[in-house]
Design a protein around this motif. Structure first.
Motif, short mmCIF file in Angstrom:
data_model
loop_
_atom_site.label_atom_id
_atom_site.label_comp_id
_atom_site.label_asym_id
_atom_site.label_seq_id
_atom_site.Cartn_x
_atom_site.Cartn_y
_atom_site.Cartn_z
N PHE B 74 1.23 -1.25 -0.10
CA PHE B 74 -0.30 0.14 0.27
C PHE B 74 0.83 1.27 -0.07
CE2 PHE B 74 0.44 0.43 4.76
CZ PHE B 74 0.57 1.77 4.86
N PHE B 75 1.94 1.41 0.66
CA PHE B 75 2.68 2.56 1.03
C PHE B 75 3.54 2.49 -0.21
CE2 PHE B 75 6.35 4.61 3.26
CZ PHE B 75 5.68 6.15 3.10
N LEU B 78 1.17 4.33 -2.90
CA LEU B 78 0.76 5.65 -2.08
C LEU B 78 1.41 6.16 -3.11
CD1 LEU B 78 -1.21 6.95 -0.17
CD2 LEU B 78 0.42 7.05 0.84
N TYR B 143 -8.99 -5.20 2.49
CA TYR B 143 -7.92 -4.44 1.08
C TYR B 143 -7.63 -5.89 0.23
CZ TYR B 143 -3.55 -2.70 0.68
OH TYR B 143 -2.41 -3.03 0.26
N ALA B 186 -5.03 2.26 0.14
CA ALA B 186 -4.16 3.13 1.14
C ALA B 186 -4.94 3.42 2.51
CB ALA B 186 -3.09 4.77 0.25
N SER B 189 -5.86 0.08 3.96
CA SER B 189 -4.75 -0.72 4.73
C SER B 189 -4.18 0.26 5.86
CB SER B 189 -3.60 -0.89 3.68
OG SER B 189 -2.59 -1.37 4.35
N THR B 190 -3.87 1.44 6.04
CA THR B 190 -3.95 2.60 6.95
C THR B 190 -4.61 2.37 8.20
OG1 THR B 190 -3.10 4.21 5.08
CG2 THR B 190 -3.53 5.09 7.81
N VAL B 229 4.81 1.35 7.55
CA VAL B 229 5.15 1.65 6.17
C VAL B 229 6.60 2.11 6.70
CG1 VAL B 229 2.77 3.40 5.91
CG2 VAL B 229 5.06 4.18 7.55
#
Ligand code: SF4
Ligand code: SF4
Lengths: 273, 436
Positions: B74-75, B78, B143, B186, B189-190, B229
């Motif tokens: 995800f990071f 992003l 996700y 993102a 997931s966050t 992350v």
């Protein structure tokens, strides 16, 4: 954290530690009343398959042995029976993802819906009292025991969490009996409803009743300067109270450090004294 | 034999060799599946070393760790799709696959870990909005779907599948909407990384992990997001490195790896700042409030010593942060990989202590410390999930265009012999990015 819920009736248990001899009758009565399969068979079965058995025992009420830590003639022990505390702020309820456990009924008993629990064990991780146990294996009742099972207590399947509920079914019986007798089921007299452990205790160390009802003995007992609750400062607000005239027992109840002042004399009623 | 399925212009080992490798992975996978079956059907969780004290153990640690390490997906997504850091397109496919493996693997283990897997959906149906675990369940499921959607275009780019016009166009169009999907990923997931942290921080009767916080979120919510992350991109880099060692090819430019690690290092510094503040606040506020002391939180005899904390935030925190942030160290491959390994180890230790040490500490004054050692029934499925990951990665590497730089980095010298193929590949990748 779930919000605190107030109920007109608050069933409470007061356990006089100075009277408790650690005989374990309460545990046996609880197991019997609540259809907990006999442990030796259950554990033997698990061990027989070569699996570890440590703390796989099912028991809703455990008797702990306390020590004052003094060597020699000054040594002193005490016994502390520990059912589910039916916390006013239960740490187990807010975490359950499936709302399988809740505190939503008058009386403040924390319920557990077995068919809805899917066994994630988050509630076990959150309860500091180890009051919850998991069904590691399918219960096996010895031949003939089915005739002795308590009819209104459901048997639990493998993979769900269970715990003490103050013999909730007995409350139902008591309310029914009151209705039949034309009395108010919400104003039960002393001893109309008591859990199996309190009934079985040979020394009368376990008192039970509505801590909000001045006519019940527990109302008076929780106001005693010798009454305390386990881990009170964590903020779980238990509905189980303990009594002891021994200072060291009371201090052990809540992680008091050596240099700290002793427990508050009236650390009992909490929010509801 | 299966050459026609390979990405255009690349070389792969012989099918025989590949099958041998798959056989090796398959044996490990089979061992995991055997235990999986034995637990799900005849024996239940009685087979494991979990008990009423340690309801959470190796599996939850494993889940939390792989989910944190899978955060590279995800990071990186992003950074690439939303912040438009072009360089990362050379590794983004891999991070998506690694993320997919981590999340699907974690879900498999979770299904095993609950007592009644067939009732798992009760978490959605009878959802308790107060429970952080409910949020985790919803976010992880959504996700995983997002990751599957992100993985799909890569699968459709398989040479044979891509010859089908419909699939070709589908893949192309999916690239167009990818920034939206990446944004959604993102967000989800966050939240669930945070909720995993929140799951622990809200346990107000467990002072080792209890944290006060911000609105409904305990500090652990933010710490888990940051540590994920900070370690996820490093893990992706390590996966590339392992693949490079196994295949004997360079798959991603060192510059890209260094960039990933620099990003991770920056996040690690930020994380460490908060982690130190958090540890201090915990020691001076949460513990005394609960009537407990720092010393009561550790027990060296049973393996829960203070050293674990220092290893986590010192050796596996401060040291990799320095190695990743100083350009001279970062540009030395041995130091970069060491830092990445330490960083990933740190986050794993963090998840371990939150899961296991938290339960080992006696909260009741007359209670005792207990030790937990997972047994084979727990190890086998965990290792099995690693084998599942290796299987998926092997198949993806062999049949999908995962690494846009592979041809450029390995075959350029032979290029004159067959100019068409090698040149075409990066062009396509470029085109895809341009449209995205
Ligand atoms: S003692 Fe434990 S299981 Fe019982 S209500 Fe309190 S937190 Fe829940
Ligand atoms: S084990 Fe059952 S009761 Fe406990 S949190 Fe999970 S679903 Fe709820």
């Amino acid at each position: 954290m779930s919000a605190f819920k107030e109920f007109p009736i608050r069933w409470g248990m007061v356990i006089d530690i100075d009277k408790c001899t650690g005989c374990g009758a309460c545990t046996v009565a609880c197991n019997k009343e609540n259809n907990i399969a006999p442990q030796p068979q259950q554990l033997e079965r698990i061990a027989g398959k070569g699996f570890p058995t440590r703390f796989k025992k099912l028991e809703w009420l455990t008797v702990y042995e306390l020590s004052n830590g003094v060597q020699g003639s000054g040594h002193d022990t005490a016994y502390l029976p520990r059912p589910c505390m039916q916390c006013g702020m239960p740490s187990c309820v807010s975490v359950c993802p499936a709302t399988a456990t809740d505190k939503n009924e008058n009386g403040g008993i924390v319920s557990q819906i077995y068919p809805r629990c899917f066994g994630c064990r988050y509630c076990m991780a959150s309860c500091p009292y180890h009051a919850r146990v998991f069904n590691w294996d399918q219960p096996v009742y010895p031949d003939g025991m089915e005739k002795q099972l308590t009819p209104n207590v459901s048997v639990r399947s493998r993979g769900v969490v269970e715990k003490c509920n103050f013999c909730h079914h007995r409350w139902m019986y008591a309310k029914d009996a009151a209705r039949v007798a034309g009395e108010d089921p919400n104003a039960l007299p002393e001893d109309a409803y008591i859990p199996a452990c309190a009934e079985a205790c040979p020394t009368g160390a376990i008192y039970f009743g509505d801590v909000k009802n001045p006519e019940h003995k527990v109302y008076e007992l929780i106001h005693s300067p010798y009454t305390f609750r386990l881990l009170e400062r964590l903020g779980t607000d238990p509905q189980v109270y303990y009594m002891s005239k021994r200072e060291w027992v009371r201090r052990q109840g809540d992680n008091y450090l050596e240099n700290e002042a002793g427990p508050v004399a009236h650390g009992n009623g909490g929010l509801h004294g | 034999m299966d050459r026609a399925l390979w990405p255009e212009g690349v070389e792969r080992c012989s099918l025989g060799k590949f099958l041998l490798w798959l056989g090796f992975v398959g044996v490990i996978l089979a061992a995991g599946l055997y235990e999986f079956f034995m637990i799900l059907v005849p024996d239940g969780l009685a087979r494991t070393a979990l008990d009423n004290y340690f309801g959470f153990g190796l599996w939850i640690t494993f889940d939390l760790a792989v989910i944190a390490l899978g955060a590279g997906a995800f990071f990186t997504g992003l950074l690439k799709y939303i912040l438009d850091i072009k360089e990362l397109e050379k590794i983004v496919n891999l991070t998506v696959i690694v993320g997919f493996i981590c999340y699907s693997g974690a879900m498999l283990v979770l299904a095993l870990d609950v007592g009644q897997p067939l009732r798992s959906w009760f978490g959605y149906w009878h959802a308790n909005v107060h429970s952080m675990l409910t949020e985790v369940m919803f976010c992880i499921t959504c996700y995983l779907c997002v990751l599957a959607i992100e993985f799909l275009p890569n699968i459709l780019e398989n040479r044979k599948l891509n010859e089908i016009p419909y699939l070709h166009n589908l893949a192309h169009n999916m690239h167009v909407v990818m920034p939206l999907i990446a944004g959604l990923g993102a967000f989800l997931s966050t939240f669930h990384q945070g909720s995993l942290g929140g799951m622990y921080g809200v346990l107000f009767a467990r002072p080792y992990i209890l944290r006060d916080g911000f609105f409904i979120w305990p500090w652990t919510f933010f710490l888990f997001v940051l540590s994920a992350v900070a370690s996820g991109p490093c893990f992706s880099v390590l996966v590339v490195k392992i693949m490079e060692l196994l295949t004997g090819k360079q798959l991603v430019d060192y510059k890209v790896k260094a960039l990933m690690c620099k990003i991770a290092g920056t996040m690690l510094c930020l994380y460490l700042f908060f982690k130190f503040a958090d540890t201090w606040a915990w020691a001076t506020d949460v513990l005394p409030r609960s009537g407990l002391t720092w010393d009561q939180m550790f027990n060296s005899d049973l393996g829960y010593g203070e050293w674990l904390l220092w290893v986590e935030i010192g050796l596996c925190g401060v040291l990799p942060a320095i190695l990743l942030m100083v350009p001279r160290f970062r540009n030395t491959p041995a130091l970069l990989y060491t830092a990445a390994i330490l960083n990933c180890t740190g986050v794993t230790i963090n998840r371990y202590v939150f899961t296991v040490q938290a339960l080992a500490i006696p909260v009741m004054p007359f209670d005792q410390w207990y030790n937990y050692v997972p047994n084979w029934a727990e190890w086998a499925p965990s290792i099995g999930v690693l084998a599942y990951g290796a299987l998926l990665l092997s198949l993806s590497y062999r049949y999908l265009p995962v690494f846009p730089q592979e041809i450029e980095l390995n075959y350029r010298k032979q290029a004159p012999a067959a100019p068409a193929a090698p040149v075409e590949e990066p062009k396509e990748a470029e085109e895809a990015t341009a449209t995205a």
